[in-house]
Every structure is written in structure tokens, then in C-alpha cells.
Motif scaffolding. Structure first.
Motif, PDB file in Angstrom:
ATOM      1  N   VAL A 100      49.743 -48.532  65.698  1.00 53.60           N
ATOM      2  CA  VAL A 100      49.984 -47.342  64.887  1.00 53.60           C
ATOM      3  C   VAL A 100      49.726 -46.098  65.727  1.00 53.60           C
ATOM      4  CG1 VAL A 100      49.396 -46.080  62.783  1.00 53.60           C
ATOM      5  CG2 VAL A 100      49.253 -48.591  62.813  1.00 53.60           C
ATOM      6  N   ASN A 101      50.770 -45.333  65.986  1.00 50.24           N
ATOM      7  CA  ASN A 101      50.639 -44.069  66.717  1.00 50.24           C
ATOM      8  C   ASN A 101      50.418 -42.944  65.714  1.00 50.24           C
ATOM      9  OD1 ASN A 101      50.963 -44.770  69.516  1.00 50.24           O
ATOM     10  ND2 ASN A 101      53.099 -45.238  69.071  1.00 50.24           N
ATOM     11  N   ASN A 102      49.158 -42.648  65.468  1.00 51.77           N
ATOM     12  CA  ASN A 102      48.801 -41.625  64.492  1.00 51.77           C
ATOM     13  C   ASN A 102      48.242 -40.364  65.144  1.00 51.77           C
ATOM     14  OD1 ASN A 102      47.640 -40.577  61.770  1.00 51.77           O
ATOM     15  ND2 ASN A 102      45.844 -40.790  63.098  1.00 51.77           N
ATOM     16  N   ALA A 103      47.739 -40.442  66.357  1.00 49.55           N
ATOM     17  CA  ALA A 103      47.057 -39.310  66.990  1.00 49.55           C
ATOM     18  C   ALA A 103      47.987 -38.111  67.125  1.00 49.55           C
ATOM     19  CB  ALA A 103      46.529 -39.712  68.362  1.00 49.55           C
ATOM     20  N   ASN A 162      55.136 -45.208  63.830  1.00 45.98           N
ATOM     21  CA  ASN A 162      54.939 -43.836  64.274  1.00 45.98           C
ATOM     22  C   ASN A 162      54.843 -42.906  63.074  1.00 45.98           C
ATOM     23  OD1 ASN A 162      54.971 -44.486  67.026  1.00 45.98           O
ATOM     24  ND2 ASN A 162      57.207 -44.315  67.142  1.00 45.98           N
ATOM     25  N   MET A 163      54.349 -41.700  63.323  1.00 56.83           N
ATOM     26  CA  MET A 163      54.105 -40.739  62.245  1.00 56.83           C
ATOM     27  C   MET A 163      54.985 -39.503  62.414  1.00 56.83           C
ATOM     28  SD  MET A 163      51.797 -42.315  60.492  1.00 56.83           S
ATOM     29  CE  MET A 163      51.124 -41.064  59.413  1.00 56.83           C
ATOM     30  N   SER A 164      55.787 -39.227  61.395  1.00 56.03           N
ATOM     31  CA  SER A 164      56.584 -38.005  61.352  1.00 56.03           C
ATOM     32  C   SER A 164      56.066 -37.113  60.229  1.00 56.03           C
ATOM     33  CB  SER A 164      58.064 -38.366  61.172  1.00 56.03           C
ATOM     34  OG  SER A 164      58.875 -37.204  61.190  1.00 56.03           O
ATOM     35  N   ALA A 186      61.733 -35.069  66.232  1.00 57.65           N
ATOM     36  CA  ALA A 186      61.971 -35.786  67.486  1.00 57.65           C
ATOM     37  C   ALA A 186      61.286 -37.143  67.466  1.00 57.65           C
ATOM     38  CB  ALA A 186      61.477 -34.952  68.666  1.00 57.65           C
ATOM     39  N   VAL A 187      60.076 -37.231  66.905  1.00 61.74           N
ATOM     40  CA  VAL A 187      59.394 -38.517  66.783  1.00 61.74           C
ATOM     41  C   VAL A 187      60.210 -39.481  65.926  1.00 61.74           C
ATOM     42  CG1 VAL A 187      57.374 -39.674  65.807  1.00 61.74           C
ATOM     43  CG2 VAL A 187      57.078 -37.602  67.167  1.00 61.74           C
ATOM     44  N   ALA A 188      60.750 -38.980  64.820  1.00 59.98           N
ATOM     45  CA  ALA A 188      61.548 -39.832  63.941  1.00 59.98           C
ATOM     46  C   ALA A 188      62.804 -40.332  64.647  1.00 59.98           C
ATOM     47  CB  ALA A 188      61.913 -39.070  62.672  1.00 59.98           C
ATOM     48  N   ALA A 189      63.489 -39.450  65.371  1.00 60.78           N
ATOM     49  CA  ALA A 189      64.698 -39.848  66.078  1.00 60.78           C
ATOM     50  C   ALA A 189      64.394 -40.862  67.177  1.00 60.78           C
ATOM     51  CB  ALA A 189      65.383 -38.615  66.675  1.00 60.78           C
ATOM     52  N   PHE A 190      63.301 -40.633  67.911  1.00 62.71           N
ATOM     53  CA  PHE A 190      62.900 -41.588  68.938  1.00 62.71           C
ATOM     54  C   PHE A 190      62.598 -42.948  68.324  1.00 62.71           C
ATOM     55  CE2 PHE A 190      59.223 -43.750  70.768  1.00 62.71           C
ATOM     56  CZ  PHE A 190      59.765 -44.164  71.974  1.00 62.71           C
ATOM     57  N   LEU A 201      60.813 -56.592  67.784  1.00 64.33           N
ATOM     58  CA  LEU A 201      59.760 -55.667  67.374  1.00 64.33           C
ATOM     59  C   LEU A 201      60.252 -54.885  66.169  1.00 64.33           C
ATOM     60  CD1 LEU A 201      56.995 -54.273  68.038  1.00 64.33           C
ATOM     61  CD2 LEU A 201      58.326 -52.578  69.310  1.00 64.33           C
ATOM     62  N   ARG A 202      59.434 -54.827  65.131  1.00 60.82           N
ATOM     63  CA  ARG A 202      59.761 -54.001  63.975  1.00 60.82           C
ATOM     64  C   ARG A 202      59.181 -52.607  64.205  1.00 60.82           C
ATOM     65  NH1 ARG A 202      57.612 -55.001  59.277  1.00 60.82           N
ATOM     66  NH2 ARG A 202      55.835 -56.182  60.067  1.00 60.82           N
ATOM     67  N   VAL A 203      60.031 -51.610  64.218  1.00 62.54           N
ATOM     68  CA  VAL A 203      59.602 -50.229  64.424  1.00 62.54           C
ATOM     69  C   VAL A 203      59.874 -49.442  63.147  1.00 62.54           C
ATOM     70  CG1 VAL A 203      59.876 -48.123  65.789  1.00 62.54           C
ATOM     71  CG2 VAL A 203      60.126 -50.367  66.880  1.00 62.54           C
ATOM     72  N   ASN A 204      58.849 -48.775  62.641  1.00 58.53           N
ATOM     73  CA  ASN A 204      59.000 -47.932  61.462  1.00 58.53           C
ATOM     74  C   ASN A 204      58.390 -46.570  61.725  1.00 58.53           C
ATOM     75  OD1 ASN A 204      60.085 -49.594  59.019  1.00 58.53           O
ATOM     76  ND2 ASN A 204      58.625 -50.950  60.031  1.00 58.53           N
ATOM     77  N   CYS A 205      58.845 -45.590  60.973  1.00 60.57           N
ATOM     78  CA  CYS A 205      58.313 -44.237  61.086  1.00 60.57           C
ATOM     79  C   CYS A 205      57.977 -43.751  59.681  1.00 60.57           C
ATOM     80  CB  CYS A 205      59.338 -43.314  61.745  1.00 60.57           C
ATOM     81  SG  CYS A 205      58.698 -41.671  62.122  1.00 60.57           S
TER      82      CYS A 205
END
Length: 250
Positions: A100-103, A162-164, A186-190, A201-205
């Protein structure tokens, strides 16, 4: 799951959404890799609460209980620190099931709010955007590799979150809107591109709305608070625990 059967990494877990997420995943049975940059007291407190969850007691009744958590400090705006952080996390106890990329950088409270616009924007780009991208790419490659080389029972697909921000796609007035719409969109698009690029890999935002973190608490009785409740379908601020429950579900 049994405790420590799978590992979850939560960046920025010394307070707010990150702390709530780490505690929620600890309750679900994950061993947790905790992360902070400078808030060592908050990092220690999160680890102490995880120890209490695993022990089934309040922290003060069993202060010597060893936490099922690894604490790592790293400045994720630094490329080398990101590499070292990922290496440490994957060397701890085996396969990582959740990352989880929250920072994120705080540019709304404290002395940072007085910085010029471009300085605040650069902090968000370096930490929220580039830090997320670096960690995502490094962690994704390792998680998929672990899945492919596992000799035991088939592992569930690992997940990276990831966190948008919910206003990123809609826009919001003011400097705060300009700062966070730019970086969080940009985080959401990435995240979408990473999901399309990484089979296995399951990737969610997640795009939280009005969440009462440190900034929300500082404006509890002001016009922002009225706006937060008016724009919420539940007529209240969101809580870090609301986001943590969503992350656990994912």
C-alpha cells in the motif's frame, strides 16, 4: 489467515490513513511492514498497537510483547532510499501479498503551508508522485517474481494499492486544488498503466474524499468542515478507518 502467514507493506503508517490501514490489516492476520520518514514516535505507537492486537491485550498490560511488525524509516522522495526500503521489506519474512503506497508530503499544515506554491508542488511531485512510482515499479517486479518462483501451494495474486484523491478527476478551486489535482491525477493514471503492464499483479487506486486526517482535524469547525459534510452522501467526514476497510476489502 494465521498471523504472519502473509506480509503487507503500508507506507506512511505512522498516522492517519496509513496507521488505520496497518492496524486493519494486522487484525486480518497480516505481518506488517511499517514505514515513516520522520515521525518516529508515531511509527513506534503504530507498532505498539499492532503488538497489542496480536497479543489480544491493551499495550500497557503487556509492554514487552514483540510486535509482528517491521519498522523502516525512509525518505521516499530519494531514489536510493526507495531501493533500500524495498530490499529491506522483501528480506523480512518471505512473500509480500499486499503493498500500500499511502505516504505523502504534508503541504497543508505546519510550516510547509507557508512555502511558495512551486516549492509545495515540488514536494508533492517528489514524494506523492515519484515516490509512489518508484516504489510501485520496484515492488511490482519483486511481487510478480515471487509469485512465479514459489515452490509451495499456489499463492493468491498479490495486490498493490495506490492513493489518489476524488477531486483529482473533477477539479477543485484554489491552490490546494491545483496542487493535488495535478499530482493525484498523475498517480491514478500511472496506476492504470501499471495494472495494464503487469500480469500477475492486481493494481488498484483508491481516491478518498473528505477524510478527517490531521488537516481535517485542524479545520473541524470551519467552512471546510461544512463543505465536507455537505458533499458527503453520509453527511459526515470520512474517517481513516473508512479507507482502511476499503483497502482490506481489496
Amino acid at each position: 489467515m494465521q498471523p504472519d502467514s502473509q506480509i503487507a507493506v503500508v507506507t506512511g503508517s505512522s498516522s492517519g490513513i496509513g496507521r488505520a490501514t496497518a492496524l486493519e490489516l494486522a487484525r486480518a492476520g497480516y505481518g506488517i511492514v511499517l514505514h515513516a520518514h520522520q515521525n518516529l514516535a508515531g511509527l513506534h505507537d503504530t507498532a505498539h498497537q499492532i503488538a497489542a492486537i496480536n497479543a489480544g491485550v491493551r499495550p500497557q498490560t503487556n509492554p514487552n510483547h514483540k510486535s509482528s511488525a517491521l519498522c523502516i524509516t525512509a525518505d521516499i522522495s530519494c531514489a536510493r532510499a526507495c531501493r533500500d526500503f524495498v530490499d529491506c521489506a522483501f528480506a523480512w519474512r518471505g512473500p509480500i501479498a499486499v503493498w500500500v503506497n499511502n505516504a505523502g508530503a504534508d503541504v497543508l499544515t505546519g510550516s510547509a503551508r507557508e512555502l511558495p506554491f512551486e516549492s509545495r508542488l515540488q514536494r508533492l511531485i517528489d514524494t506523492d508522485l515519484l515516490g509512489t512510482i518508484r516504489l510501485s515499479r520496484l515492488a511490482a517486479a519483486r511481487m510478480v517474481q515471487e509469485l512465479r518462483t514459489s515452490n509451495g501451494p499456489p499463492l493468491p495474486l498479490p495486490t498493490l494499492i495506490n492513493m489518489s484523491w476524488d477531486q483529482a478527476a473533477l477539479g477543485m478551486e484554489g491552490e490546494a486544488g491545483q496542487l493535488f489535482c495535478t499530482t493525484k491525477s498523475a498517480v491514478a493514471a500511472f496506476s492504470t498503466a501499471l495494472a495494464m503492464s503487469t500480469p500477475g499483479l492486481r493494481v488498484n487506486c483508491i481516491a478518498p474524499g473528505w477524510i478527517k486526517t490531521q488537516w481535517g482535524q485542524s479545520t473541524a469547525n470551519g467552512p471546510w468542515s461544512h463543505r465536507a459534510t455537505a458533499e458527503s452522501l453520509l453527511n459526515r467526514w470520512g474517517s481513516p478507518e473508512d479507507v482502511a476497510h476499503t483497502i482490506r476489502w481489496l
